[in-house]
Each structure stands twice: as C-alpha cells, then as structure tokens.
Design a protein around this motif. Structure first.
Motif, PDB file in Angstrom:
ATOM      1  N   ARG A 164       0.831  -1.197   0.000  1.00 10.50           N
ATOM      2  CA  ARG A 164       0.000   0.000   0.000  1.00 10.50           C
ATOM      3  C   ARG A 164       0.869   1.252   0.000  1.00 10.50           C
ATOM      4  NH1 ARG A 164      -4.866   1.903   0.607  1.00 10.50           N
ATOM      5  NH2 ARG A 164      -5.221   3.869   1.714  1.00 10.50           N
ATOM      6  N   TRP A 165       0.483   2.204  -0.822  1.00  6.64           N
ATOM      7  CA  TRP A 165       1.116   3.516  -0.827  1.00  6.64           C
ATOM      8  C   TRP A 165       0.245   4.468  -0.005  1.00  6.64           C
ATOM      9  CZ3 TRP A 165       3.799   5.428  -5.900  1.00  6.64           C
ATOM     10  CH2 TRP A 165       4.598   4.405  -6.423  1.00  6.64           C
ATOM     11  N   ASP A 166       0.794   5.012   1.061  1.00  3.32           N
ATOM     12  CA  ASP A 166       0.045   5.984   1.853  1.00  3.32           C
ATOM     13  C   ASP A 166       0.103   7.380   1.222  1.00  3.32           C
ATOM     14  OD1 ASP A 166      -0.729   4.136   3.816  1.00  3.32           O
ATOM     15  OD2 ASP A 166       1.204   4.335   4.816  1.00  3.32           O
ATOM     16  N   TYR A 167       1.114   7.593   0.414  1.00  2.98           N
ATOM     17  CA  TYR A 167       1.291   8.871  -0.271  1.00  2.98           C
ATOM     18  C   TYR A 167       1.745   8.596  -1.707  1.00  2.98           C
ATOM     19  CZ  TYR A 167       1.509  10.272   4.620  1.00  2.98           C
ATOM     20  OH  TYR A 167       1.232  10.434   5.953  1.00  2.98           O
ATOM     21  N   LEU A 168       1.563   9.583  -2.582  1.00  5.70           N
ATOM     22  CA  LEU A 168       2.018   9.413  -3.959  1.00  5.70           C
ATOM     23  C   LEU A 168       3.528   9.630  -4.075  1.00  5.70           C
ATOM     24  CD1 LEU A 168       1.292   8.899  -6.931  1.00  5.70           C
ATOM     25  CD2 LEU A 168       0.884  11.358  -7.186  1.00  5.70           C
ATOM     26  N   THR A 169       4.037  10.615  -3.328  1.00  5.19           N
ATOM     27  CA  THR A 169       5.463  10.934  -3.425  1.00  5.19           C
ATOM     28  C   THR A 169       6.128  10.946  -2.049  1.00  5.19           C
ATOM     29  OG1 THR A 169       5.161  13.328  -3.215  1.00  5.19           O
ATOM     30  CG2 THR A 169       4.993  12.397  -5.428  1.00  5.19           C
ATOM     31  N   GLN A 170       7.437  10.860  -2.075  1.00  3.23           N
ATOM     32  CA  GLN A 170       8.217  10.918  -0.849  1.00  3.23           C
ATOM     33  C   GLN A 170       8.092  12.285  -0.193  1.00  3.23           C
ATOM     34  OE1 GLN A 170       9.811   8.267   0.394  1.00  3.23           O
ATOM     35  NE2 GLN A 170      10.542   9.379   2.194  1.00  3.23           N
ATOM     36  N   VAL A 171       7.991  13.309  -1.010  1.00  2.00           N
ATOM     37  CA  VAL A 171       7.866  14.674  -0.481  1.00  2.00           C
ATOM     38  C   VAL A 171       6.571  14.828   0.317  1.00  2.00           C
ATOM     39  CG1 VAL A 171       7.633  17.109  -1.112  1.00  2.00           C
ATOM     40  CG2 VAL A 171       9.247  15.653  -2.334  1.00  2.00           C
ATOM     41  N   GLU A 172       5.472  14.276  -0.211  1.00  2.00           N
ATOM     42  CA  GLU A 172       4.198  14.337   0.510  1.00  2.00           C
ATOM     43  C   GLU A 172       4.321  13.641   1.859  1.00  2.00           C
ATOM     44  OE1 GLU A 172       0.842  12.921  -1.675  1.00  2.00           O
ATOM     45  OE2 GLU A 172       1.366  14.047  -3.472  1.00  2.00           O
ATOM     46  N   LYS A 173       4.972  12.509   1.864  1.00  2.00           N
ATOM     47  CA  LYS A 173       5.140  11.760   3.111  1.00  2.00           C
ATOM     48  C   LYS A 173       5.902  12.576   4.144  1.00  2.00           C
ATOM     49  CE  LYS A 173       7.231   7.589   5.041  1.00  2.00           C
ATOM     50  NZ  LYS A 173       8.087   6.411   4.777  1.00  2.00           N
ATOM     51  N   GLU A 174       7.000  13.184   3.706  1.00  2.00           N
ATOM     52  CA  GLU A 174       7.820  13.973   4.637  1.00  2.00           C
ATOM     53  C   GLU A 174       7.055  15.179   5.164  1.00  2.00           C
ATOM     54  OE1 GLU A 174      11.317  14.863   2.434  1.00  2.00           O
ATOM     55  OE2 GLU A 174      12.075  12.793   2.480  1.00  2.00           O
ATOM     56  N   CYS A 175       6.287  15.825   4.283  1.00  2.00           N
ATOM     57  CA  CYS A 175       5.510  16.995   4.716  1.00  2.00           C
ATOM     58  C   CYS A 175       4.456  16.608   5.749  1.00  2.00           C
ATOM     59  CB  CYS A 175       4.840  17.660   3.518  1.00  2.00           C
ATOM     60  SG  CYS A 175       5.983  18.512   2.424  1.00  2.00           S
ATOM     61  N   LYS A 176       3.762  15.504   5.504  1.00  2.00           N
ATOM     62  CA  LYS A 176       2.716  15.063   6.427  1.00  2.00           C
ATOM     63  C   LYS A 176       3.314  14.667   7.774  1.00  2.00           C
ATOM     64  CE  LYS A 176      -0.911  15.460   3.771  1.00  2.00           C
ATOM     65  NZ  LYS A 176      -2.009  16.395   4.103  1.00  2.00           N
ATOM     66  N   GLU A 177       4.460  14.004   7.734  1.00  2.00           N
ATOM     67  CA  GLU A 177       5.083  13.571   8.990  1.00  2.00           C
ATOM     68  C   GLU A 177       5.560  14.757   9.815  1.00  2.00           C
ATOM     69  OE1 GLU A 177       8.054  10.761   7.874  1.00  2.00           O
ATOM     70  OE2 GLU A 177       6.624   9.094   7.759  1.00  2.00           O
ATOM     71  N   LYS A 178       5.965  15.825   9.152  1.00  2.00           N
ATOM     72  CA  LYS A 178       6.390  17.021   9.885  1.00  2.00           C
ATOM     73  C   LYS A 178       5.217  17.671  10.597  1.00  2.00           C
ATOM     74  CE  LYS A 178      10.396  18.299   7.085  1.00  2.00           C
ATOM     75  NZ  LYS A 178      10.956  19.282   6.125  1.00  2.00           N
ATOM     76  N   GLU A 179       4.022  17.509  10.018  1.00  2.00           N
ATOM     77  CA  GLU A 179       2.821  18.120  10.611  1.00  2.00           C
ATOM     78  C   GLU A 179       2.322  17.360  11.817  1.00  2.00           C
ATOM     79  OE1 GLU A 179      -0.045  18.359   7.536  1.00  2.00           O
ATOM     80  OE2 GLU A 179       1.087  19.801   6.336  1.00  2.00           O
ATOM     81  N   LYS A 180       2.729  16.082  11.943  1.00  2.00           N
ATOM     82  CA  LYS A 180       2.257  15.279  13.073  1.00  2.00           C
ATOM     83  C   LYS A 180       2.912  15.744  14.366  1.00  2.00           C
ATOM     84  CE  LYS A 180       1.435  11.036  10.430  1.00  2.00           C
ATOM     85  NZ  LYS A 180       1.840   9.624  10.260  1.00  2.00           N
ATOM     86  N   PRO A 181       2.149  15.824  15.462  1.00  2.00           N
ATOM     87  CA  PRO A 181       2.749  16.213  16.745  1.00  2.00           C
ATOM     88  C   PRO A 181       3.675  15.125  17.259  1.00  2.00           C
ATOM     89  CG  PRO A 181       0.472  15.536  17.038  1.00  2.00           C
ATOM     90  CD  PRO A 181       0.706  15.608  15.568  1.00  2.00           C
ATOM     91  N   SER A 182       4.694  15.533  17.954  1.00  2.00           N
ATOM     92  CA  SER A 182       5.662  14.575  18.490  1.00  2.00           C
ATOM     93  C   SER A 182       5.023  13.727  19.579  1.00  2.00           C
ATOM     94  CB  SER A 182       6.868  15.329  19.069  1.00  2.00           C
ATOM     95  OG  SER A 182       7.736  14.431  19.691  1.00  2.00           O
ATOM     96  N   CYS A 183       5.321  12.423  19.555  1.00  2.00           N
ATOM     97  CA  CYS A 183       4.756  11.497  20.540  1.00  2.00           C
ATOM     98  C   CYS A 183       5.860  10.899  21.410  1.00  2.00           C
ATOM     99  CB  CYS A 183       4.001  10.370  19.828  1.00  2.00           C
ATOM    100  SG  CYS A 183       2.586  10.977  18.880  1.00  2.00           S
ATOM    101  N   ASP A 184       6.945  11.638  21.568  1.00  2.00           N
ATOM    102  CA  ASP A 184       8.070  11.159  22.370  1.00  2.00           C
ATOM    103  C   ASP A 184       7.626  10.951  23.811  1.00  2.00           C
ATOM    104  OD1 ASP A 184      10.411  10.609  23.606  1.00  2.00           O
ATOM    105  OD2 ASP A 184      11.570  12.206  22.639  1.00  2.00           O
ATOM    106  N   ALA A 185       7.826   9.760  24.362  1.00  2.00           N
ATOM    107  CA  ALA A 185       7.359   9.421  25.722  1.00  2.00           C
ATOM    108  C   ALA A 185       8.088  10.231  26.776  1.00  2.00           C
ATOM    109  CB  ALA A 185       7.558   7.925  25.976  1.00  2.00           C
TER     110      ALA A 185
END
Length: 230
Positions: A164-185
C-alpha cells in the motif's frame, strides 16, 4: 507596329508561296529548311506568350493566407486525483477535450521513481505534469497511459505488488510527517500544550492575546493558592 510573332507568320506565308513556285531541288531544300526554322521560332514565341499569360494570372491572384501554427504556451497541471489497486497506482488528470487530440499528442515518460506527462496542442495550448520522487519504485515497462473522455489516466505499475502507498510521493510523506505532533514518551505533556498555546498567542489578534494572558494569570493564581493550602 507588327509584333515579332506576326512578322514570323508573314515570313512563313511568303516562304510557303516561294516553295510552291520553286522547281530547283537546291532552292526547294533551302526553302524547306527555312520553313522549318520559322515554324520552330513561331512555336517558341507562342509558348513564351502562353507562359507570360500564366505568370500574369498567377501574379494577379491574391496570396494564399497561411494560418499561423499556434503552439500557445505550456500550462502546468497541478490538479489531479489518485488511487491504487494491488498492482497499480492510478493518477487521474482531467483535461477537457483531450480525447479529441491525436494519440501521439499525449506523451508519458516513465522512470523507476518518476513520470512526466505532456499533452500537445490541446485548444492551442500544451499541458505538462511532472511528478518526481514517487513513494516507491515502479516498473517502467509495466506502466502506461489511457486517454478517456476529458481524462488522462496514468497507470504506474508497482514493482512490489500488494503493497500500500500511503502517499504518492516521498515529499508528501515527509511533509505530512512534519505536521504530526511529536509522541516522544520522554517529552513533558505540558510542554506540548505550552507550544500550542504559544503558537495560538503568536498568531492571534489582540483579543485572543488578552484572553490567553488572563487565563494564564488565573491559572498561576490557582496554582499558587493550591500550593499554599497544601
């Protein structure tokens, strides 16, 4: 004044008369040769006259209007949709009238991690779409395009099927991951809240800033009161 052609015709007539009256072989041969010479000159003159007429007629015709070839400019395609199956990632591009252009005007070039689409001379314009850094490798040989009514469908064949592709491009993936809040314990939960409040404060208007300041002061008072009572 008689024209050159008229003079030649008069000469021919006179030679013919003389030829009829001549009895000596030598004279008849000379007159026959002269007759042939004059006839040839007359033919050449008539041909030249005919050519001049054609040239004159052609010069009088209005010049043919050649419509300029309108190549227009190239429009970058930014709107598209995509989905996927077990074998393909499918990209849908809507272009009104694209099914009416010649097949060779719709070109797609694939590499293992990219594709570029070029549609030439559609309503006087060209349309281009380049997608680099696909999320995962594709099979160049297995990829293709289909032109449907007002739509170009690009089929990227997955090298790894059933993934499964969650994103079309690597750039989209990186952008979305940057938007996610940090979940560091190890991160203090209150630190995340403070960062959110700080961003709201910085981006907010004067009323929003006053509200946050008031809430902050009241919160500090409650904390101080609680500490005293304890």
């Amino acid at each position: 004044m008689a024209s050159a052609l008229e003079e030649l015709q008069k000469d021919l007539e006179e030679v013919k008369v003389l030829l009829e009256k001549a009895t000596r072989k030598r004279v008849r041969d000379a007159l026959t040769a002269e007759k042939s010479k004059i006839e040839t000159e007359i033919k050449n003159k008539m041909h030249q006259k005919s050519q001049r007429k054609v040239e004159l007629l052609n010069s009088e015709k209005p010049a043919a209007v050649v419509a300029p070839i309108t190549t227009g400019y190239t429009v970058k395609i930014s709107n598209y949709g995509w989905d996927q199956s077990d074998k393909f990632v499918k990209i849908y591009i809507t272009l009104t009238g694209v099914h009416q252009v010649p097949t060779e005007n719709v070109q797609v070039h694939f590499t293992e991690r990219s594709f570029d689409l070029l549609v030439k001379n559609l309503n006087g314009k060209s349309y281009s779409m380049i997608v680099n850094n696909l999320l995962k490798p594709i099979s160049v040989e297995g990829s293709s395009k289909k032109v449907k009514t007002d739509t170009v469908l690009i089929l990227c064949r997955k090298k790894a099927e059933n993934t499964r592709w969650d994103y079309l491009t690597q750039v989209e993936k990186e952008c979305k991951e940057k938007e996610k809040p940090s979940c560091d314990a190890e991160t203090d939960p209150s630190e995340g809240l403070m960062n959110v409040l700080k961003k709201i404060y910085e981006d907010g208007d004067d009323d929003m800033k006053r509200t946050i300041n008031k809430a902050w002061v009241e919160s500090r008072k409650k904390q101080a009161k609680g500490d005293t009572e304890f």
